[in-house]
Design a protein around this motif. Structure first.
Motif, short mmCIF file in Angstrom:
data_model
loop_
_atom_site.label_atom_id
_atom_site.label_comp_id
_atom_site.label_asym_id
_atom_site.label_seq_id
_atom_site.Cartn_x
_atom_site.Cartn_y
_atom_site.Cartn_z
N SER A 35 30.04 44.15 36.83
CA SER A 35 29.68 43.02 36.01
C SER A 35 28.52 43.59 35.16
N LEU A 192 24.07 46.50 29.97
CA LEU A 192 25.33 46.27 29.31
C LEU A 192 25.79 47.34 28.24
N VAL A 206 33.21 46.67 28.90
CA VAL A 206 33.39 45.22 29.01
C VAL A 206 33.21 44.90 30.33
N PRO A 207 31.99 44.04 30.61
CA PRO A 207 31.84 43.50 32.06
C PRO A 207 32.83 43.07 32.88
N GLY A 208 33.19 43.56 34.02
CA GLY A 208 34.28 42.79 34.81
C GLY A 208 35.62 43.10 34.23
N GLN A 209 35.97 43.93 33.27
CA GLN A 209 37.22 44.30 32.54
C GLN A 209 37.57 45.78 32.55
N ARG A 232 40.17 50.67 34.31
CA ARG A 232 40.59 49.04 34.09
C ARG A 232 40.48 48.37 35.41
N HIS A 233 39.95 46.98 35.20
CA HIS A 233 40.36 46.13 36.67
C HIS A 233 41.45 45.42 36.72
#
Lengths: 522, 309
Positions: A35, A192, A206-209, A232-233
């Protein structure tokens, strides 16, 4: 028709691998995604995947080896100029991803932000592992001195830490508020949009993604083997595996043990695994009125047959330790210690000695469970306890109960934050450390003396001897039982050669030169 | 009509105000975010420091005030986990969610309406039975089973379709079908029943007696009158999808949508994100309901005239 399809598939496959090789691009389907990206505050297993491609420490090591072998990093030479002062000569002409040239100011800033921390998340890391480092100071543009409070046996280890990776001072300060001053919001903004000196720059986060790395052409060392890498998540393990098959991903992380057989049958896909430098543990509350007697906790520990659990739950692939020790500890690896073992007869005898009256021992675990095999292990442990006459019950809840005085036993993990017993046992079980401070573990002056001797002992022998004594204390009055080092797997397409490097902390996705290759490239 | 519209809007605003307050308190009943945000393995001193830093020690009243202030500055607070404004996080997710929702609804309407009408008109023939059998099957199969089955066949074995994310048009095929399958099954059944209700009415006979062609009778008089029921069902379906109903699909296809965001923030007790996410969904439901209300008035002249009188 079938032949046409097969041919088409083969051609597509070749085309895919050729284009991957030519473009030197890969995609990773990751089970977990960060994140935020700040190597200073983070010590999670999720974050550790990403920092090593972006940042450098002052001192590197040969990550292909388990035994520590220190190599120049952003410092090219270092020597003690007094018992408590290390002088480091910095590499010339190192550039950050934003174009700034690294100077002594950046190094002083990076170190002092952690060891004289004002930002609360840094203060936590300062206290749990960096408390002996007092400050860094600039000598000239390419020379810095770092001062410690007590003579430090772990200089290189500490200067290699993820938390002391070097960040650009001017850039960080410019991010929020006053561009010439440092504020908490600067650090929040940096997490970030991270900028380091490593072989890859972060082109997109892109946080979390997802995170997209791109080769940094001005890198000081051997150029990055990949032009571009996208992580990638992909939360579902079945989707991660399918993405490998369809060519959408080249590497998939966190493959569940029960999927390995399926993958082994697939000629296009290879798997690699390693025993993560992390213990799944059971912790006991030494201060619970019913468990105060150490014999009670020893009985709880002796009743558990970890080898049997390993054979059945991990198909023998986990590592069951005889003590709180790992090969990564290098010269302090002490497999000869027998701190934890299985002996149901001794357990029964101890229960009789303490006059155990059949009271319920509650075993807390996290719900939903987040350690592989956690639930099955808990159920089996209840049976093993029952076999020696202990009345155990599982209590699963989403709350952390490690600081609850009513907690009796629970599952937890002890990661290796860095390759030394101080980076694992030493952080968690220090006098005044997290376990004692949460009230479930109490140390006395003798324990503290042994801990100090192991932490600051001048020779390896001194440290080993003190660590052995600490383990004797843990054996006699156990607050913890390490169950195993879990076995983690990664899967990848044939064209990709990658494996976790043994010199890293857990889960590092190292894409530097020598660590990864795609067919047709180095 | 204008007064009707105003009333609908007013009711919507009032409901929203109540929801805002309820959401704030309800999210906080789910447990403390401290363990998730601050982490484990900390000394109690460090724990306190982090609790203060993340402002998790504020009273509910202060938090509520900060929450309302978030509406004023337009950021809706900072995520505990991602440390960036909630509005930015939700903005990242909103479009992918809509991208999934709109084709799914479109596909549902395009397939379910004709099938439902056919099933009603040919209710005694094999056509009607066949349609209803498929509809029941679609209703009985959970969407994650369908998704995994499609992945196994179309991606894993045949390698025709991609599975991860929303990169190309091909990426939309499986998630859209997965999402639409259950809706199609439901809407087909509702459309058939609604049509059956009107097919036997006197005005249908009258329309035929006037000499209208059969398709004009069915579509112009039958479907028009059945549309109230159909509109309600479609409205509920869209509202359900907006309310994180697509979370399973998003998770399986690694689709960066709002359902996934909501579930993750609920698990981690990331209140600022969770409450704004719930509000976004609530707002979407309200808007859909209001649109359906207005559409009723369009579909049924009696409603319009009743308001005007």
């Amino acid at each position: 028709m079938r032949r046409i399809l097969t041919t088409t598939a083969a051609v597509t496959l070749v085309a895919c691998s050729l284009s991957a090789a030519a473009a030197q691009e890969i995609t990773v389907a990751a089970g977990n995604m960060s994140s935020y990206l700040d190597p200073g505050r983070d010590h999670s297993n999720v974050g550790s995947q990403f920092y090593f491609n972006i940042f450098d420490p002052l001192i590197h090591r040969d990550y292909a080896k388990v035994e520590p072998e220190w190599l120049p990093g952003l410092a090219v030479a270092w020597e003690l100029v007094s018992p408590t002062t290390m002088e480091l000569r910095l590499r010339e002409g190192v550039r950050f991803h934003n174009g700034d040239v690294m100077t002594a100011d950046d190094v002083v800033f990076s170190v002092n932000r952690m060891v004289q921390a004002t930002f609360p998340p840094y203060q936590v890391r300062m206290r749990d592992r960096l408390s002996n480092i007092d400050r860094a100071e600039k000598v000239d543009e390419l020379t810095v001195r770092i001062h410690v409070e007590r003579e430090e046996p772990l200089w290189e280890t500490l200067l290699n830490l993820q938390q002391l990776f070097i960040v650009p001072e001017a850039y960080v300060k410019s991010l929020a508020g006053d561009p010439d001053a440092i504020e908490d919001d600067d650090y929040e903004a940096m997490s970030l949009a991270p900028v380091g000196t490593g072989p890859y720059r972060v082109a997109e986060f892109v946080p979390g993604q997802r995170i997209v790395y791109e080769r940094f052409d001005d890198f000081w060392g051997e150029p990055a083997p990949l032009e571009r890498a996208t992580v990638r998540h992909v939360p579902e393990v079945a989707s991660r595996l399918t993405a490998l098959r369809t060519g959408e991903a080249d590497i998939a992380t966190n493959i569940a043990p029960d999927q390995l057989a399926l993958l082994e049958a697939d000629p296009e896909i290879e798997t690699v695994g390693s025993n993560t430098a992390l213990f799944h543990v059971v912790i006991f509350n030494s201060n619970h009125e019913k468990l105060e007697d150490p014999r009670m906790r020893r009985a709880l520990s002796l009743a558990i047959d970890r080898e049997l659990l390993n054979e059945t739950l991990w198909l023998g692939q986990a590592i069951v330790p005889s003590s709180h020790t790992m090969a990564e500890y290098g010269p302090l690896y002490m497999p000869e210690l027998e701190t934890f073992y299985h002996d149901p007869d001794e357990a029964r005898q101890l229960l009789e000695e303490v006059g155990y009256d059949g009271f319920e021992v509650v075993y807390d675990m996290h719900s939903p469970s987040y350690y592989t095999n956690d639930t099955l292990a808990a159920q089996a442990i209840m049976e093993m306890w029952a076999a020696v006459g202990i009345n155990g019950r599982i209590d699963a809840s989403p709350e952390w109960t490690g600081n609850d005085p009513a907690m009796m036993a629970r599952t937890w993990s002890n990661p290796m934050y860095f390759a030394d017993p101080f980076g694992s046992f030493g952080v968690m079980w220090a006098p005044g450390g997290p376990s004692e401070s949460e009230g479930r573990f109490t140390t006395d002056a003798d324990y503290a003396a042994d801990w100090e001797a192991f932490r600051f002992g001048k020779t390896v022998e001194d440290r080993r001897e003190a660590y052995g004594q600490l383990m004797e204390r843990i054996k006699a009055d156990p607050p913890v039982l390490p169950l195993w080092r879990p076995y983690e797997s990664w899967a990848m397409r044939q064209a990709v050669s990658w494996a976790p490097q043994p010199g890293h902390i857990p889960y590092v996705l190292d894409f530097r030169a020598g660590a990864i290759a795609i067919d047709g490239t180095n | 009509m204008a007064i009707h519209a105003l009333e609908v809007l007013l009711r919507m605003a009032l409901t929203f105000a109540v929801i805002v307050t309820l959401v704030f308190f309800a999210t906080r009943l789910s447990g403390s975010p401290i363990d998730f945000i601050v982490g484990e393995g900390l000394t109690s001193e460090d724990r306190e420091i982090l609790i203060r830093y993340y402002a998790l020690d504020r009273s509910w009243w202060e938090q509520y005030r900060a929450f309302l202030m978030g509406f004023v500055d337009g950021q809706f607070g900072m995520s505990f986990v991602e440390r960036r404004p909630v509005s930015a996080i939700v903005a990242d997710r909103l479009w992918p969610s809509l991208q999934l929702l709109l084709p799914a609804i479109g596909l549902t309407l395009a397939v379910a309406l004709p099938l439902g009408i056919l099933a009603a008109v040919y209710r005694t023939s094999w056509i009607g039975s066949a349609i209803m059998s498929v509809a029941f099957l679609g209703y009985a199969v959970p969407n994650f089973v369908l998704a995994v089955f499609m992945i196994l066949v179309l991606a894993y074995t045949l390698d025709w379709l991609p599975v991860v994310g929303n990169g190309t048009a091909l990426h939309f095929i499986m998630p859209t079908i997965t999402l639409a399958a259950g809706l199609i099954a439901a809407l087909t059944r509702f459309t058939r029943n609604a049509m059956l209700d009107v097919l036997g009415q006197d005005y249908m006979r009258t329309a035929r007696a006037k000499g209208l062609a059969e398709h004009e009778v069915i579509l112009g008089h039958g479907l028009r009158n059945a549309s109230i029921t159909i509109l309600s069902v479609v409205g509920l379906q869209i509202a359900g999808l907006a309310a994180a109903g697509s979370v399973v699909v998003e998770s399986i296809f690694a689709w960066p949508g709002i359902g996934d965001l909501l579930v993750r923030s609920a698990m981690r007790r990331d209140y600022p994100v969770l409450q704004f996410g719930v509000l976004t969904v609530a707002l979407a439901v309200l808007v859909v309901n209001a649109l359906v209300d207005l559409a009723y008035a369009w579909a049924d002249p009696r409603l319009r005239q009743a308001e005007a009188a």
